[in-house]
Design an enzyme around this catalytic site. Structure first.
Site, short mmCIF file in Angstrom:
data_model
loop_
_atom_site.label_atom_id
_atom_site.label_comp_id
_atom_site.label_asym_id
_atom_site.label_seq_id
_atom_site.Cartn_x
_atom_site.Cartn_y
_atom_site.Cartn_z
N GLU A 173 65.57 30.73 30.61
CA GLU A 173 65.89 31.26 31.93
C GLU A 173 65.59 32.76 31.99
O GLU A 173 65.84 33.49 31.04
CB GLU A 173 67.37 31.03 32.25
CG GLU A 173 67.63 31.22 33.73
CD GLU A 173 69.11 31.29 34.06
OE1 GLU A 173 69.94 31.10 33.17
OE2 GLU A 173 69.41 31.56 35.24
N HIS B 234 52.42 36.18 28.61
CA HIS B 234 52.38 36.02 27.15
C HIS B 234 50.95 35.90 26.62
O HIS B 234 50.62 34.92 25.96
CB HIS B 234 53.16 34.76 26.74
CG HIS B 234 54.62 34.82 27.01
ND1 HIS B 234 55.48 33.79 26.67
CD2 HIS B 234 55.40 35.78 27.56
CE1 HIS B 234 56.72 34.12 27.01
NE2 HIS B 234 56.70 35.32 27.56
C1 LIG Z 1 57.49 40.93 32.48
C2 LIG Z 1 57.40 40.48 31.05
C3 LIG Z 1 58.49 39.89 30.43
C4 LIG Z 1 58.39 39.48 29.10
N1 LIG Z 1 59.51 38.98 28.48
C5 LIG Z 1 59.46 38.66 27.16
C6 LIG Z 1 60.63 38.28 26.46
O1 LIG Z 1 61.73 38.24 27.00
N2 LIG Z 1 60.51 37.98 25.13
C7 LIG Z 1 59.32 38.03 24.49
O2 LIG Z 1 59.27 37.72 23.30
N3 LIG Z 1 58.19 38.40 25.14
C8 LIG Z 1 58.24 38.74 26.44
N4 LIG Z 1 57.12 39.18 27.08
C9 LIG Z 1 55.86 39.24 26.31
C10 LIG Z 1 55.85 40.45 25.38
O3 LIG Z 1 56.11 41.61 26.12
C11 LIG Z 1 54.48 40.52 24.70
O4 LIG Z 1 54.23 39.30 24.04
C12 LIG Z 1 54.45 41.65 23.69
O5 LIG Z 1 54.82 42.87 24.26
C13 LIG Z 1 53.05 41.76 23.09
O6 LIG Z 1 53.10 42.67 22.02
P1 LIG Z 1 51.77 43.38 21.54
O7 LIG Z 1 52.12 44.26 20.41
O8 LIG Z 1 50.73 42.35 21.35
O9 LIG Z 1 51.29 44.27 22.78
P2 LIG Z 1 52.06 45.12 23.86
O10 LIG Z 1 53.52 45.10 23.64
O11 LIG Z 1 51.55 44.67 25.19
O12 LIG Z 1 51.58 46.60 23.57
C14 LIG Z 1 50.27 47.03 23.81
C15 LIG Z 1 50.32 48.51 24.13
O13 LIG Z 1 49.01 49.02 24.08
C16 LIG Z 1 48.81 49.90 25.18
N5 LIG Z 1 47.39 49.91 25.45
C17 LIG Z 1 46.63 48.91 25.98
N6 LIG Z 1 45.35 49.27 26.03
C18 LIG Z 1 45.28 50.53 25.54
C19 LIG Z 1 44.22 51.44 25.35
N7 LIG Z 1 42.97 51.12 25.66
N8 LIG Z 1 44.51 52.67 24.85
C20 LIG Z 1 45.77 53.02 24.53
N9 LIG Z 1 46.83 52.17 24.69
C21 LIG Z 1 46.58 50.95 25.18
C22 LIG Z 1 49.65 49.32 26.29
O14 LIG Z 1 49.98 50.28 27.26
C23 LIG Z 1 50.85 48.82 25.51
O15 LIG Z 1 51.83 49.83 25.40
C24 LIG Z 1 57.18 39.62 28.40
C25 LIG Z 1 56.09 40.22 29.02
C26 LIG Z 1 56.19 40.66 30.32
C27 LIG Z 1 55.01 41.31 30.97
#
Ligand SMILES: Cc1cc2nc3c(=O)[nH]c(=O)nc-3n(C[C@H](O)[C@H](O)[C@H](O)COP(=O)(O)OP(=O)(O)OC[C@H]3O[C@@H](n4cnc5c(N)ncnc54)[C@H](O)[C@@H]3O)c2cc1C
Length: 546
Positions: free
Chosen positions: A390, A477
């Protein structure tokens, strides 16, 4: 250790030859390279500060390796006046990454959209070909906008989806607990769950049980004492007021800027550069990586000329979309021509489908964020396993549904399944753009979609409720594009590219197995860093400055 300020770094540092990797002073690493052609040099660069990037930054810093983290978004320190982030009620530029309007049209509610200033806000809405993806932008990445759900997959699904050498027992004994200790996630305490704000969670749990589904509690990355303060009127109502995706003004969300990244910076070896977008990367003749970065202003426009940052070790952590885009572009433009044929493939969105149900008992919807406190699992589903978690229903969407006569009362969910990872990224040379392609009508998705619908059908039939929104072309995701065992080895080292690593959601082939992905991304990043760091030290001791 003397710290060079961000300004000093950006303007070019002090010319010192032969900086060592471990324990080098910042004055030593912030050197001009390439004969002073406006390049700076540092031992390690991390692109992105979300789950993968924050883990990499902390472990590099603790190892004494000077590291720069490039983050395209800004910092979001919690302000005492409770006005750090935009709210559902009063959205403004802070809510979205470089958009002129809020994004309710994506959910089929264009009438709710409002004009906002174009600003470097927290939530990116990325429009792919066949799918729209939500992602975080800012220091902390997705943890700023996420619903704070921290849940790991079941052993049998992890084993089915991940290469067998990635041992679930080790993940469960070492890496998941390590992440949990730092983020300090915890289940919702009973005294908070029993309040009127969290009625919807209790209703949903009751309905799951009535329908005969297995349920288990999830942790949330929340400071529950701050939620208690909200309830007591001592903090601005945020979680209890149903806020979530735009950030929590009370500070109750334990986003990565408060834990992993704060600790990384406290080592004295990690410098985070907000508002710096990495736009390209290449390898120089010495085998080092040069990242082209563009400093951004508040409206996303470039400030000055692009700059080059040269490093020996480059960690890609820009999220599945960002990391894969950088790799696809680097291969297509010839900057990294030896990247293999798997780059940009094996992508899916974790089977994440936004769902809204109606005709429920009174849920007090629009309160009690950022998410429900349990996961429903339908493991015996004839079409394939599914789960349902949820989410909070934004108050203005709750009101809009009531206004158009949808059967009250409502609750909002993420339905999770296991789709085949058939998404791909393509490069357009004319525009220099990378497109994400998701073939939403592909027959290979039929079972995955039927599975999600089947779970909802059972839930609704047994409870007299109805599913009023089910949108498989929207997800939050993104996973894949540079996956383990194909583009990278099983520790995130990009094949045939010494010194280049992927440590974020791009590593995972489309699904974390019915679990929201952040916990698994962070735990895998911890596992990667455990394997990468000893080799960095080895290289350092055998080659001196390497
Ligand atoms: C609204 C929402 C709700 C969510 N809720 C959940 C939840 O409750 N639980 C859960 O497990 N997951 C949740 N997720 C998914 C989760 O946020 C992602 O799976 C996770 O953040 C991905 O981690 P990551 O390290 O792959 O990348 P991210 O956390 O997306 O980090 C990537 C970072 O790189 C930066 N970036 C991108 N391109 C560049 C560039 N060219 N130069 C410099 N910086 C850059 C971005 O700004 C970002 O800060 C949610 C996502 C959203 C959008």
């Amino acid at each position: 250790m003397t710290r060079l300020s961000r300004r000093q770094l950006i303007q070019g540092g002090v010319l010192v030859a032969g900086a060592g990797l471990v324990g080098s002073s910042r004055r030593a690493w912030a050197q001009l390279s390439d004969g002073g052609s406006a390049s700076e040099s540092v031992p390690a660069v991390v692109i992105g500060s979300g789950f993968g990037g924050a883990v990499a930054a902390l472990r590099l810093g603790q190892a004494g390796i000077d590291t720069v983290v490039l983050e395209r978004g800004r910092r979001w320190p919690i302000r005492p006046d409770g006005d750090t982030f935009a709210t559902w009620e009063q959205p403004d530029g802070r809510a979205y990454w470089l958009r002129d309007r809020t994004a309710e049209a994506v959910l089929g509610l264009p009438q709710l959209e409002k004009r906002i200033d174009r600003y470097v806000g927290v939530l990116e809405v990325f429009e792919g070909n066949g799918i729209v993806i939500g992602a975080g932008a800012g220091v902390g990445g997705g943890s700023l906008v996420f619903n704070a759900i921290i849940v790991k997959p079941r052993r049998e699904l992890f084993r089915r989806l991940f290469p067998r050498q990635i041992d679930f027992d080790e993940m469960e004994e070492v890496y998941y607990p390590r992440v949990k200790r730092i983020i300090r996630s915890a289940p919702i305490p009973d005294d908070i769950l029993s309040t009127e704000y969290y009625r919807s969670s209790r209703v949903s749990l009751g309905q799951a049980r009535t329908a005969g589904f297995a349920t288990r509690p999830v942790d949330l990355a929340m400071d529950w004492d701050i939620v208690r303060d909200e309830i007591a009127g001592q903090r601005v109502p945020s979680a209890i007021a149903g806020q979530s995706f735009y950030g929590l003004n009370s500070g109750a969300k334990r986003s990565l800027d408060h834990n992993y990244l704060a600790r990384a910076e406290a080592t004295g070896h990690v410098e985070v550069l907000p508002l710096h977008s990495a736009v390209a990367m290449e390898r120089d003749r010495g085998g080092r990586y040069a990242v082209t970065m563009v400093p951004l202003s508040d409206d996303g426009s470039a400030v000055g000329r692009p700059r080059r940052l040269v490093c020996e070790h480059l960690f890609l952590a820009a999220g599945s979309l960002g990391t894969t885009s950088l790799l696809v572009r680097a291969r297509a433009t010839g900057a990294l021509p030896a990247l293999n044929e798997h780059v940009g493939l094996h992508w899916a969105a974790n089977g994440d489908i936004p769902v809204t149900r109606g005709a429920l008992p009174f849920t007090n919807a629009g309160t009690g964020g950022p998410a429900g406190h349990f996961i429903l699992e339908d493991l015996g589903n004839p079409f394939g396993p599914t789960s349902l978690v949820e989410l909070v229903l934004p108050p203005h969407i709750n009101a809009a549904l009531a206004a158009v006569g949808a059967p009250q009362h409502f609750a909002n969910y993420a339905s999770l399944g296991i789709p085949p990872a058939i998404g791909s990224f393509t490069y357009n040379a004319a525009t220099n753009a990378v497109t994400l392609n998701w073939p939403g009508n592909d027959p290979r998705l039929a079972d995955f979609l039927s599975a999600a619908r089947q779970t909802l059908r059972v839930l609704d039939e047994r409870n007299g409720s109805v599913t009023i929104a089910f949108n498989p072309s929207v997800s939050a995701h993104p996973l894949g594009g540079a996956v383990l065992g194909k583009v990278c080895d099983l520790a995130g080292r990009v094949k045939d590219h010494p010194g280049l690593y992927v440590v974020d959601g791009a590593l995972i082939e489309g699904s974390t197995g019915l679990a929201n992905p952040s916990f698994t991304i962070a735990a895998l990043a911890e596992r990667c860093m455990d394997r990468i760091l000893p080799r960095l030290h080895e290289a350092t001791t055998t080659t001196g400055s390497k």
